[in-house]
Scaffold this active site. Sequence first.
Site, PDB file in Angstrom:
ATOM      1  N   TYR A 104      -5.752   1.956   7.290  1.00 28.74           N
ATOM      2  CA  TYR A 104      -4.802   0.889   6.977  1.00 28.74           C
ATOM      3  C   TYR A 104      -4.701  -0.185   8.062  1.00 28.74           C
ATOM      4  O   TYR A 104      -3.889  -1.090   7.959  1.00 28.74           O
ATOM      5  CB  TYR A 104      -3.413   1.450   6.689  1.00 28.74           C
ATOM      6  CG  TYR A 104      -2.792   2.267   7.812  1.00 28.74           C
ATOM      7  CD1 TYR A 104      -2.438   1.700   9.028  1.00 28.74           C
ATOM      8  CD2 TYR A 104      -2.545   3.623   7.623  1.00 28.74           C
ATOM      9  CE1 TYR A 104      -1.870   2.451  10.040  1.00 28.74           C
ATOM     10  CE2 TYR A 104      -1.964   4.385   8.633  1.00 28.74           C
ATOM     11  CZ  TYR A 104      -1.632   3.789   9.838  1.00 28.74           C
ATOM     12  OH  TYR A 104      -1.068   4.528  10.840  1.00 28.74           O
TER      13      TYR A 104
ATOM     14  N   CYS B 157       4.963  44.388 -16.595  1.00 30.71           N
ATOM     15  CA  CYS B 157       5.721  45.197 -17.558  1.00 30.71           C
ATOM     16  C   CYS B 157       4.705  45.976 -18.385  1.00 30.71           C
ATOM     17  O   CYS B 157       3.724  45.407 -18.875  1.00 30.71           O
ATOM     18  CB  CYS B 157       6.540  44.265 -18.448  1.00 30.71           C
ATOM     19  SG  CYS B 157       7.143  45.074 -19.922  1.00 30.71           S
TER      20      CYS B 157
ATOM     21  N   CYS C  72      11.448  46.821 -16.639  1.00 33.99           N
ATOM     22  CA  CYS C  72      11.399  45.454 -17.167  1.00 33.99           C
ATOM     23  C   CYS C  72      12.826  44.985 -17.485  1.00 33.99           C
ATOM     24  O   CYS C  72      13.562  45.690 -18.182  1.00 33.99           O
ATOM     25  CB  CYS C  72      10.532  45.434 -18.419  1.00 33.99           C
ATOM     26  SG  CYS C  72      10.581  43.851 -19.267  1.00 33.99           S
TER      27      CYS C  72
ATOM     28  N   LYS D 134       2.255   4.750   1.291  1.00 34.44           N
ATOM     29  CA  LYS D 134       2.304   5.366   2.627  1.00 34.44           C
ATOM     30  C   LYS D 134       1.926   6.828   2.445  1.00 34.44           C
ATOM     31  O   LYS D 134       2.710   7.620   1.902  1.00 34.44           O
ATOM     32  CB  LYS D 134       3.707   5.220   3.210  1.00 34.44           C
ATOM     33  CG  LYS D 134       3.809   5.681   4.643  1.00 34.44           C
ATOM     34  CD  LYS D 134       5.145   5.271   5.229  1.00 34.44           C
ATOM     35  CE  LYS D 134       5.255   5.567   6.710  1.00 34.44           C
ATOM     36  NZ  LYS D 134       4.755   6.850   7.131  1.00 34.44           N
TER      37      LYS D 134
ATOM     38  N   CYS E  76       7.790  44.600 -25.779  1.00 34.29           N
ATOM     39  CA  CYS E  76       8.647  43.758 -24.941  1.00 34.29           C
ATOM     40  C   CYS E  76       8.867  42.396 -25.616  1.00 34.29           C
ATOM     41  O   CYS E  76       7.912  41.651 -25.865  1.00 34.29           O
ATOM     42  CB  CYS E  76       7.979  43.576 -23.581  1.00 34.29           C
ATOM     43  SG  CYS E  76       8.932  42.506 -22.502  1.00 34.29           S
TER      44      CYS E  76
ATOM     45  N   LYS F 185      10.921   3.934   1.661  1.00 36.87           N
ATOM     46  CA  LYS F 185      10.689   5.362   1.439  1.00 36.87           C
ATOM     47  C   LYS F 185      11.068   5.800   0.019  1.00 36.87           C
ATOM     48  O   LYS F 185      11.989   5.261  -0.585  1.00 36.87           O
ATOM     49  CB  LYS F 185      11.493   6.190   2.461  1.00 36.87           C
ATOM     50  CG  LYS F 185      11.145   5.913   3.905  1.00 36.87           C
ATOM     51  CD  LYS F 185       9.699   6.219   4.247  1.00 36.87           C
ATOM     52  CE  LYS F 185       9.368   7.631   4.545  1.00 36.87           C
ATOM     53  NZ  LYS F 185       9.801   8.179   5.791  1.00 36.87           N
TER      54      LYS F 185
ATOM     55  N   ASP G 128       1.268  10.678   3.138  1.00 37.54           N
ATOM     56  CA  ASP G 128       1.990  11.632   3.963  1.00 37.54           C
ATOM     57  C   ASP G 128       0.958  12.461   4.734  1.00 37.54           C
ATOM     58  O   ASP G 128       0.548  13.537   4.298  1.00 37.54           O
ATOM     59  CB  ASP G 128       2.832  12.528   3.037  1.00 37.54           C
ATOM     60  CG  ASP G 128       4.048  13.039   3.751  1.00 37.54           C
ATOM     61  OD1 ASP G 128       4.216  12.731   4.938  1.00 37.54           O
ATOM     62  OD2 ASP G 128       4.831  13.761   3.112  1.00 37.54           O
TER      63      ASP G 128
ATOM     64  N   GLU H  19       0.856  -1.207   0.000  1.00 38.21           N
ATOM     65  CA  GLU H  19       0.000   0.000   0.000  1.00 38.21           C
ATOM     66  C   GLU H  19       0.876   1.236   0.000  1.00 38.21           C
ATOM     67  O   GLU H  19       1.949   1.223   0.614  1.00 38.21           O
ATOM     68  CB  GLU H  19      -0.820   0.090   1.292  1.00 38.21           C
ATOM     69  CG  GLU H  19      -1.936  -0.883   1.425  1.00 38.21           C
ATOM     70  CD  GLU H  19      -2.408  -0.924   2.882  1.00 38.21           C
ATOM     71  OE1 GLU H  19      -3.217  -0.071   3.263  1.00 38.21           O
ATOM     72  OE2 GLU H  19      -1.939  -1.803   3.620  1.00 38.21           O
TER      73      GLU H  19
END
Length: 673
Positions: A227, A427, A409, A117, A433, A315, A119, A115
């Site tokens: 679980y 800008c 800018c 894990k 530009c 992990k 967090d 399964e």
Amino acid sequence: MSDSSLRARLEALRKQLHEHSYRYYVLDEPSIPDVEYDRLFRELQDIEREHPEWRSDDSPTQRVGAEPLSSFSQVRHETPMLSLDNVFSEQELRDFDRRVRGRLDDGQAFHYACEPKLDGIAVSLLYVDGVLVRGATRGDGRVGEDITHNVRTVDSIPLKLQGEGWPVELEVRGEIYMPRQGFEALNMRAREEGSKTFVNPRNAAAGSLRQLDSRITASRPLEMCCYGVVASDDGLFSSHSGALAQLKRWGFLTSVELAVVDDIEACLAYYEQLLSRRDQLAYDIDGIVFKVDELALQEQLGFVSRAPRWAIAHKFPAQEEVTTLRDVEFQVGRTGAVTPVAKLEPVFVGGVTVSNATLHNLDEIERLGVKLGDTVIVRRAGDVIPQVVQVVTERRGDDVRDIVIPSCCPVCESPLERAPGEAVLRCTGGLVCAAQRKEGIKHFASRKAMDIDGLGDKLVEQMVEAGLIDSVADLFRLEQAQLSGLERMGEKSAQNLLDALSKARNTTLPRFLFALGIREVGEATASNLAKHFVSLEALMAADEEQLLAVDDVGPIVASHIRSFFATDHNREIIRQLREQGVHWPEERIEEGEQPMAGQTWVLTGNLESMTRSEAKEKLQALGAKVAGSVSAKTDCVAAGANAGSKLKKAEELGVKVIDEGGLLAVLSGQDKT
Ligand code: I6G
């Protein structure tokens, strides 16, 4: 209604609402529309308001939170909540397997339950006679905090069990977590309001559970994945996977990713496949838990120190890492928004090396209090771009420097402006530009816009820098000789690009409108505008009132649209594009001509005769909605080759599935699905 029939109605409503909530949150198979659920819920609330003496803690109305507590009380875990040992490599996992086999009888056959894990925060739930009576944090494993008032607000936690056969006392353990989407939305809102953001979904879940005021918890998007189980009746289950299956029937959410496998090779394969899908999951996971599935063998293996010998957590690489902020660069986007980008000491995080991370905007720089040279925490999770989430102030040296916010800018030197109350710096150079021009052209060429095959970001930059193009209209004036002169562009690639441009001339009005890059006009709004106005001329001439009549268009979007079409430069570019042969069919779609109106479709797998985007457009043109995920509300799934989890989900939910041939028949009108 007499009191006795009202009471009966109240009980019936509670039962129905528990069942609907179970179908919605655990089975993902709602059987009534949301409005109907809301109606039943309000009816129950009305009865409870009229008869406060009938209120009950296990009523579905109690999820909304209650008056704040003054402190948390402590809870002793009769069966301690232990932790798991961790391994970080294949070799260590193989060592674990060798230890397990060494302690079992020679040749003893067994399985591993695998399964993800999650967090989140480990939590224990206690049910007596099928009713939730207590929720507690893990604490130090022996004593935790009573968070009953908060767990009651989590929709996927049953207040009353479904089905039958539960023991008098049932303790269920699992992880309360915040799905990524909810976390991003929560932080986005916090940024807008200038309040504190959370570093990651785990902290957000922990902060939400640590509330004395459960109304705050109720407003947070939390889920619980179970679980484990501690039951008062011995011998209720013979395997971990069997216990989880029973938990699901009693109304708990368990992992849809559970797999039972034969050996450690299969565990390693499971680890690899989930690691490769980690970014696509709806929640953060930090590894995989492998458990010996047979409970009798678990008992035989027992515990060492405070961890079971029959389970291990393998992990994943961390999604948060510590690094140094070297510099901040200010990048200009398509609409002129200037984003501060952190230039970092490269660091391996979430499976890749990260050297750039977003700092979002000026408010975020201020909120973080970050300076050049600071040690920072960078987070890369899911498909969200890496972010600087925290400064490690304890490690601040004497040589840190303030970040200098530019006034001009960095690309075109036009003044930058910040509208009152806005965090975004912009800008003012518009298409003067070069950065805005480049970004505008990249967007125009992108897959969901004009879909110009082979015209990627790098090539656009190369062409703008070489002076070959200045605007999107210039794309259609390109010649082979100009293109072949570019670095890494042979004659064949040049011809391929010209062919792709030719093909892209034949487009649709929604794509064209989206490609123009009008502020706040995304795919869905472009499609609504096209449907409403039918012709580009009608849209260009529309006043505010006419624009406000379109779905999804409010005053801000309307004003962006009007100012876009009022700009001479934009009108001129549109004229040139049409002169260069960009065209689309102008057809009014009458409601009656939308035979698939009201239907929801999902496309999955690889189609041979067209791309998924093309199929989506064709389905939408017939009135269907095309969704990204399968639910009980999906009418049909069209599955091409190598379809994966969406096909599996459709089969589980009994949603109709057709192959590519079936889809073609529907699109050609031969099959009236
Ligand atoms: O922290 C955990 C996450 C997932 C667990 C766990 C788990 O199983 C999927 N199982 C146990 C037995 C424990 N912690 C102690």
